[in-house]
Design an enzyme around this catalytic site. Sequence first.
Site, short mmCIF file in Angstrom:
data_model
loop_
_atom_site.label_atom_id
_atom_site.label_comp_id
_atom_site.label_asym_id
_atom_site.label_seq_id
_atom_site.Cartn_x
_atom_site.Cartn_y
_atom_site.Cartn_z
N GLY A 40 0.81 -1.22 0.00
CA GLY A 40 0.00 0.00 0.00
C GLY A 40 0.85 1.27 0.00
N TYR A 98 2.55 -7.74 15.81
CA TYR A 98 3.05 -6.85 14.75
C TYR A 98 3.85 -5.69 15.36
CZ TYR A 98 2.55 -3.07 11.30
OH TYR A 98 2.79 -2.02 10.46
N ARG A 136 -9.32 8.40 15.09
CA ARG A 136 -7.95 8.06 15.53
C ARG A 136 -6.93 8.54 14.51
NH1 ARG A 136 -3.87 3.91 15.51
NH2 ARG A 136 -4.84 2.84 13.77
N SER A 146 6.31 1.40 13.02
CA SER A 146 4.88 1.70 13.03
C SER A 146 4.47 2.30 14.36
CB SER A 146 4.10 0.40 12.80
OG SER A 146 2.74 0.56 13.15
N ASN A 147 3.36 3.02 14.34
CA ASN A 147 2.77 3.53 15.59
C ASN A 147 2.42 2.38 16.52
OD1 ASN A 147 -0.49 3.21 15.54
ND2 ASN A 147 0.26 3.42 13.46
N HIS A 148 2.30 1.16 16.00
CA HIS A 148 1.92 0.03 16.86
C HIS A 148 3.07 -0.45 17.75
CE1 HIS A 148 -2.03 0.20 15.30
NE2 HIS A 148 -1.54 0.26 14.06
N GLY A 189 9.31 -3.68 3.36
CA GLY A 189 8.81 -5.03 3.14
C GLY A 189 8.42 -5.72 4.44
N GLY A 190 7.54 -6.71 4.33
CA GLY A 190 7.10 -7.48 5.49
C GLY A 190 5.58 -7.45 5.59
N ASP A 247 12.43 -12.57 -1.78
CA ASP A 247 11.67 -13.00 -0.62
C ASP A 247 12.53 -12.72 0.60
OD1 ASP A 247 10.57 -14.44 1.46
OD2 ASP A 247 10.01 -16.16 0.22
C1 15L Z 1 -0.01 0.22 10.52
O1 15L Z 1 1.09 0.02 10.99
C2 15L Z 1 -0.51 -0.57 9.36
O2 15L Z 1 0.51 -0.94 8.49
C3 15L Z 1 -1.62 0.14 8.62
O3 15L Z 1 -2.25 -0.81 7.80
C4 15L Z 1 -2.63 0.79 9.55
O4 15L Z 1 -3.33 -0.19 10.24
C5 15L Z 1 -1.90 1.73 10.49
O5 15L Z 1 -0.86 1.07 11.16
C6 15L Z 1 -2.83 2.39 11.50
O6 15L Z 1 -2.54 2.34 12.70
O7 15L Z 1 -3.80 3.01 11.09
#
Ligand code: 15L
Length: 275
Positions: A17, A139, A177, A114-116, A75-76, A54
Amino acid sequence: MTNDPSRRIVFTGAAGGIGTMTRPLLAKLYPGLVLSDRVKPKDLLPSETFVAADLTKPDEVAALVKGAHSVLHLGGHSVEGTWDHILNANIIGCYNLFEAARAADVKRVIFASSNHAIGFYPRKKKIGTDVTVRPDSRYGVSKAFGEALGALYSDKHGIAVTCLRIGNVGPMPLDVRRLSIWISPEDLVQLFQIGLENPDVRFEIFYGASDNEAGWWDNSRAQRLGYRPTGKSEKFRAHAEAEQAKIGPDPVGDLFQGGAFASAEFTNDVKRAGP
Ligand code: 15L
């Protein structure tokens, strides 16, 4: 570095994406960009270079980064998944990437975190990039692992590593959010450029967010290195609120920055979760 064809830049996850949204912008800045993914993007242009790889296969990753000056590693697996999936795509895959980069004497790596990685911080708390990670998912743990790998390869091997804790990339914020974490593709490309070009980068963590009034993150280090976001989520508030009304409440996820990633599989008491 802009327009320097002798500097090979490899872009993993190019068919995903974020890859799809940023490729046209990057193509103008870095014409020789080498796109990579497991499968070729459907809309690959004749002017674009593609190498399949890969990430779980060390020899394919080594062949991909050989001769590269820099790697944009997107990637991932990009959402929550089974442990097996996360382990292979994001933990082993990320290790293979950094290890191949070290062996090939790559100078710079930009890692899509990522924010996660910090998703269990409460929404009411503003945080900087120096906080302890609080992942909200397997994740998120894999992204914290990638940041730690980045620090190791920066300190031990001198690779200039930039980790981007990306919020949500797109033309506009998708819900309430995302008003706090949204980033436009143009602003994300600015952060890529800092990672690829700024001479002061050694090991950096930036938040991948636009200039959002509702933001939760202090991104002053990115600003000091030249980040000037132009996107403003507030312009899309009406749209985000209308979309939010369709989703309805999430009593756990609505408290935490990671949203539904935090509430999925949640078995704790909310009072005991998060800092
Ligand atoms: C992410 O890390 C994801 O890749 C993306 O698909 C969304 O879910 C995003 O976080 C999010 O927190 O909106």
